[in-house]
Design a protein around this motif. Structure first.
Motif, short mmCIF file in Angstrom:
data_model
loop_
_atom_site.label_atom_id
_atom_site.label_comp_id
_atom_site.label_asym_id
_atom_site.label_seq_id
_atom_site.Cartn_x
_atom_site.Cartn_y
_atom_site.Cartn_z
N PRO A 187 -0.42 6.90 16.09
CA PRO A 187 -0.88 7.84 15.08
C PRO A 187 0.03 9.05 15.01
N CYS A 188 0.13 9.60 13.83
CA CYS A 188 0.89 10.83 13.64
C CYS A 188 -0.08 11.99 13.89
N TRP A 206 5.01 5.65 13.08
CA TRP A 206 3.96 6.11 12.15
C TRP A 206 3.81 5.15 10.97
N PHE A 207 4.94 4.77 10.37
CA PHE A 207 4.87 3.91 9.18
C PHE A 207 4.41 2.50 9.52
N MET A 208 4.73 2.02 10.70
CA MET A 208 4.33 0.68 11.09
C MET A 208 2.95 0.65 11.76
N GLY A 209 2.37 1.82 11.96
CA GLY A 209 1.04 1.89 12.54
C GLY A 209 1.00 1.69 14.04
N HIS A 210 2.13 1.85 14.70
CA HIS A 210 2.18 1.66 16.15
C HIS A 210 1.64 2.85 16.93
N LYS A 264 -0.91 12.36 6.40
CA LYS A 264 -1.30 12.20 4.99
C LYS A 264 -0.11 11.71 4.16
N MET A 265 1.07 12.25 4.44
CA MET A 265 2.26 11.85 3.69
C MET A 265 2.66 10.41 4.01
N VAL A 266 2.55 10.00 5.25
CA VAL A 266 2.84 8.62 5.63
C VAL A 266 1.93 7.67 4.86
N THR A 267 0.66 7.99 4.81
CA THR A 267 -0.31 7.18 4.06
C THR A 267 0.05 7.14 2.58
N MET A 303 17.46 2.73 10.34
CA MET A 303 16.60 1.54 10.42
C MET A 303 16.30 1.04 9.00
N LEU A 304 16.56 -0.22 8.78
CA LEU A 304 16.32 -0.82 7.47
C LEU A 304 14.85 -0.67 7.07
N GLU A 305 13.95 -0.80 8.04
CA GLU A 305 12.51 -0.71 7.75
C GLU A 305 12.16 0.65 7.13
N LEU A 306 12.84 1.69 7.54
CA LEU A 306 12.60 3.02 6.96
C LEU A 306 13.31 3.17 5.62
N ASP A 307 14.52 2.64 5.53
CA ASP A 307 15.28 2.73 4.28
C ASP A 307 14.51 2.13 3.10
N VAL A 308 13.86 0.99 3.33
CA VAL A 308 13.17 0.31 2.23
C VAL A 308 11.87 0.99 1.84
N LEU A 309 11.44 1.95 2.61
CA LEU A 309 10.26 2.76 2.25
C LEU A 309 10.65 4.10 1.64
N LEU A 310 11.54 4.79 2.31
CA LEU A 310 11.79 6.19 1.97
C LEU A 310 12.57 6.39 0.67
N LEU A 311 13.69 5.72 0.51
CA LEU A 311 14.49 5.92 -0.70
C LEU A 311 13.75 5.46 -1.96
N PRO A 312 13.13 4.27 -1.95
CA PRO A 312 12.35 3.89 -3.14
C PRO A 312 11.22 4.88 -3.45
N PHE A 313 10.62 5.45 -2.41
CA PHE A 313 9.57 6.44 -2.65
C PHE A 313 10.13 7.64 -3.40
N VAL A 314 11.28 8.13 -2.98
CA VAL A 314 11.88 9.29 -3.66
C VAL A 314 12.22 8.92 -5.11
N GLU A 315 12.76 7.73 -5.31
CA GLU A 315 13.19 7.33 -6.65
C GLU A 315 12.02 7.02 -7.57
#
Length: 85
Positions: free
Chosen positions: A64-65, A58-62, A72-75, A18-30
């Motif tokens: 709760p985790c 979880w990331f879109m707030g639909h 905590k990590m999602v936040t 999912m693009l929505e996850l890609d644009v969050l996760l990889l930049p976070f690691v980098e």
């Protein structure tokens, strides 16, 4: 601290279906992964074993985790990666 090989595997795991996850996760690691404690890094690594639909919810707030460490990590990820900049 994570070794280079482990970081490379982590970056690969950030490539999701999912693009929505890609644009969050990889930049976070980098951009922010190195600033985390070792325990937080391990939590992020475990978070990536979750299914894409759960991560998306979880990331879109639909929904709760229920795992407090994952919540905590999602936040944290959302606070470090600002979309639209």
């Amino acid at each position: 601290m994570f070794e280079a090989k482990r970081i490379a595997r982590l970056k690969w795991a950030c490539r999701r279906g999912m693009l929505e996850l890609d644009v969050l996760l990889l930049p976070f690691v980098e951009q922010a992964f190195d600033t985390l404690t070792f325990a937080e890094q391990e939590t992020f690594e475990r978070l990536l074993t979750s299914d894409d639909p759960d991560l998306y919810a979880w990331f879109m707030g639909h929904q709760p985790c229920l795992d407090p460490d994952f919540a905590k990590m999602v936040t944290l990820v959302k606070s470090k990666i600002k979309l639209g900049q």
